[in-house]
Design a protein around this motif. Structure first.
Motif, mmCIF file in Angstrom:
data_model
loop_
_atom_site.group_PDB
_atom_site.id
_atom_site.type_symbol
_atom_site.label_atom_id
_atom_site.label_comp_id
_atom_site.label_asym_id
_atom_site.label_seq_id
_atom_site.Cartn_x
_atom_site.Cartn_y
_atom_site.Cartn_z
ATOM 1 N N PRO A 98 -83.707 -65.766 -79.023
ATOM 2 C CA PRO A 98 -84.726 -66.527 -78.301
ATOM 3 C C PRO A 98 -85.586 -65.628 -77.427
ATOM 4 O O PRO A 98 -85.069 -64.811 -76.671
ATOM 5 N N GLY A 99 -86.893 -65.760 -77.567
ATOM 6 C CA GLY A 99 -87.824 -64.948 -76.796
ATOM 7 C C GLY A 99 -88.341 -63.731 -77.538
ATOM 8 O O GLY A 99 -89.338 -63.126 -77.109
ATOM 9 N N THR A 100 -87.701 -63.346 -78.651
ATOM 10 C CA THR A 100 -88.187 -62.210 -79.436
ATOM 11 C C THR A 100 -89.565 -62.532 -79.998
ATOM 12 O O THR A 100 -89.752 -63.581 -80.633
ATOM 13 N N ARG A 101 -90.521 -61.639 -79.772
ATOM 14 C CA ARG A 101 -91.886 -61.869 -80.240
ATOM 15 C C ARG A 101 -92.008 -61.543 -81.720
ATOM 16 O O ARG A 101 -91.429 -60.568 -82.209
ATOM 17 N N LEU A 102 -92.784 -62.351 -82.416
ATOM 18 C CA LEU A 102 -93.057 -62.155 -83.843
ATOM 19 C C LEU A 102 -94.478 -61.631 -83.994
ATOM 20 O O LEU A 102 -95.402 -62.128 -83.341
ATOM 21 N N ALA A 103 -94.644 -60.628 -84.848
ATOM 22 C CA ALA A 103 -95.954 -59.994 -85.002
ATOM 23 C C ALA A 103 -96.255 -59.758 -86.477
ATOM 24 O O ALA A 103 -95.356 -59.694 -87.326
ATOM 25 N N ALA A 104 -97.548 -59.622 -86.782
ATOM 26 C CA ALA A 104 -98.020 -59.279 -88.120
ATOM 27 C C ALA A 104 -99.298 -58.473 -87.965
ATOM 28 O O ALA A 104 -100.167 -58.838 -87.157
ATOM 29 N N ALA A 105 -99.388 -57.379 -88.702
ATOM 30 C CA ALA A 105 -100.559 -56.493 -88.631
ATOM 31 C C ALA A 105 -100.874 -56.079 -87.190
ATOM 32 O O ALA A 105 -102.034 -55.986 -86.793
ATOM 33 N N GLY A 106 -99.828 -55.892 -86.407
ATOM 34 C CA GLY A 106 -100.015 -55.444 -85.029
ATOM 35 C C GLY A 106 -100.401 -56.516 -84.041
ATOM 36 O O GLY A 106 -100.574 -56.235 -82.855
ATOM 37 N N GLN A 107 -100.509 -57.773 -84.504
ATOM 38 C CA GLN A 107 -100.897 -58.879 -83.628
ATOM 39 C C GLN A 107 -99.733 -59.845 -83.429
ATOM 40 O O GLN A 107 -99.005 -60.146 -84.384
ATOM 41 N N GLU A 108 -99.560 -60.330 -82.198
ATOM 42 C CA GLU A 108 -98.512 -61.313 -81.946
ATOM 43 C C GLU A 108 -98.877 -62.638 -82.617
ATOM 44 O O GLU A 108 -99.976 -63.156 -82.425
ATOM 45 N N VAL A 109 -97.934 -63.169 -83.406
ATOM 46 C CA VAL A 109 -98.208 -64.400 -84.158
ATOM 47 C C VAL A 109 -97.171 -65.491 -83.916
ATOM 48 O O VAL A 109 -97.259 -66.574 -84.500
ATOM 49 N N GLY A 110 -96.192 -65.225 -83.062
ATOM 50 C CA GLY A 110 -95.199 -66.262 -82.824
ATOM 51 C C GLY A 110 -94.052 -65.786 -81.966
ATOM 52 O O GLY A 110 -94.077 -64.695 -81.397
ATOM 53 N N VAL A 111 -92.990 -66.621 -81.888
ATOM 54 C CA VAL A 111 -91.836 -66.316 -81.054
ATOM 55 C C VAL A 111 -90.593 -66.987 -81.633
ATOM 56 O O VAL A 111 -90.665 -68.071 -82.216
ATOM 57 N N VAL A 112 -89.451 -66.325 -81.496
ATOM 58 C CA VAL A 112 -88.165 -66.895 -81.901
ATOM 59 C C VAL A 112 -87.672 -67.817 -80.791
ATOM 60 O O VAL A 112 -87.750 -67.478 -79.607
ATOM 61 N N THR A 113 -87.156 -68.986 -81.177
ATOM 62 C CA THR A 113 -86.672 -69.948 -80.182
ATOM 63 C C THR A 113 -85.165 -70.182 -80.258
ATOM 64 O O THR A 113 -84.549 -70.568 -79.267
ATOM 65 N N SER A 114 -84.555 -69.980 -81.430
ATOM 66 C CA SER A 114 -83.101 -70.115 -81.599
ATOM 67 C C SER A 114 -82.643 -69.080 -82.607
ATOM 68 O O SER A 114 -83.400 -68.720 -83.514
#
Length: 304
Positions: A244-260
């Motif tokens: 939870p809280g780990t940032r998700l990225a693609a092509a160097g841009q933040e695109v989401g976050v882990v929640t569980s």
């Protein structure tokens, strides 16, 4: 010692019992109770007969989730089963909007507990036990099951009885793994007051598009009919350590976050929110510097 694989297999294929849980349990009584909650929720509750239940969400005027859970029709009212984290805001919201309706809310959370009995044999295995207990049959734990609602001491006794009769005993971490593998969001983790129910994949389960008006309906209809959702819940195959809280990225841009997230027999699996461009099974993203993959797309956009 029973392995996690064996525990999950029992919950999915035979039967198992989880720990006794403290849930937010609220009874609504009064001649207008059912109609009032019908108007306050996203679900068609007026159709319920005593003993029947429905999964519903309660929204604010912006369409954001105040609570999600089950509503059980009783002979003299309805019982709401909600996440404890949702109780303060949800109960205040429901009580504040009572004007002319004859409805009273009673918080029974401290007086009752929930025994989660899981698996295809659950209903048969609890039949005849704990006479007078309320029962909720649903699949919101990642597998079909029955929640038996009892006072605390009776709930502990029932769980012990079921384990003695052969039910596989599950811990909180086992329930979490089962839920995440099933792609079921949890209030307080994957769902909170910043989320729309459609983003969290709750459209088909919790929203009736044939009932009358309810708070937040305008936002729900606009987002579903016009494709306005820009972020949504997915299931992810995650690297070790992502949570939870780990940032998700693609092509160097933040695109989401882990929640569980949970370690499972299928690897480390999680739920998280991604931007619309990545709603595709197999899509690759970066989770804290390590590769992750979209396993399932849970966000829903039905055609109305």
């Amino acid at each position: 010692m029973t392995t996690l694989s064996e525990k999950l297999r029992a919950a999915r294929e035979t039967w198992a019992v989880g720990p006794v849980e403290a849930r937010a349990l609220v009874r609504a009584t009064g001649k207008d109770a059912k109609d009032y909650l019908h108007r306050m929720s996203t679900q068609d509750l007026n159709r319920l007969r005593p003993g029947e239940s429905a999964y519903a969400t309660f929204l604010n005027a912006k369409g954001h989730l105040l609570a999600e859970g089950h509503v059980l029709a009783q002979e003299e009212g309805l019982l709401l089963d909600l996440a404890p984290q949702a109780l303060p805001d949800a109960l205040a919201h429901l009580e504040r909007l009572v004007i002319m309706d004859e409805v009273v809310f009673e918080d029974l959370s401290s007086a009752l507990r929930v025994v989660p009995v899981l698996g295809p044999e659950a209903a048969r295995r609890v039949e005849g036990r704990a006479p007078g207990a309320q029962r909720l049959a649903h699949d919101r734990r990642g597998t079909p099951g029955v929640d038996v609602i009892l006072p605390p001491q009776e709930a502990e006794a029932l769980r012990a009885e079921l384990v003695a009769d052969g039910a596989v005993a599950l811990e909180d971490s086992d329930l979490e793994a089962l839920r995440i593998l099933g792609g079921v969001p949890r209030f307080g983790a994957d769902v909170d007051s910043t989320r729309l129910p459609m983003e969290a994949g709750l459209t088909r389960a919790a929203i009736s598009f044939t009932k009358g008006c309810y708070i937040g309906q305008e936002v729900v209809l606009r987002a579903t009919a016009r494709g306005h959702l820009q972020r949504g819940l997915v299931q992810l195959a995650l690297p070790a350590g992502a949570g939870p809280g780990t940032r998700l990225a693609a092509a160097g841009q933040e695109v989401g976050v882990v929640t569980s997230a949970a370690d499972t027999p299928e690897g480390r699996i999680g739920l998280g929110y991604l931007r619309r461009a990545h709603w595709k099974c197999g899509a690759a993203v970066d989770a804290g510097g390590e590769p992750a993959t979209v396993r399932r797309v849970l966000v829903e956009e039905p055609e109305l």
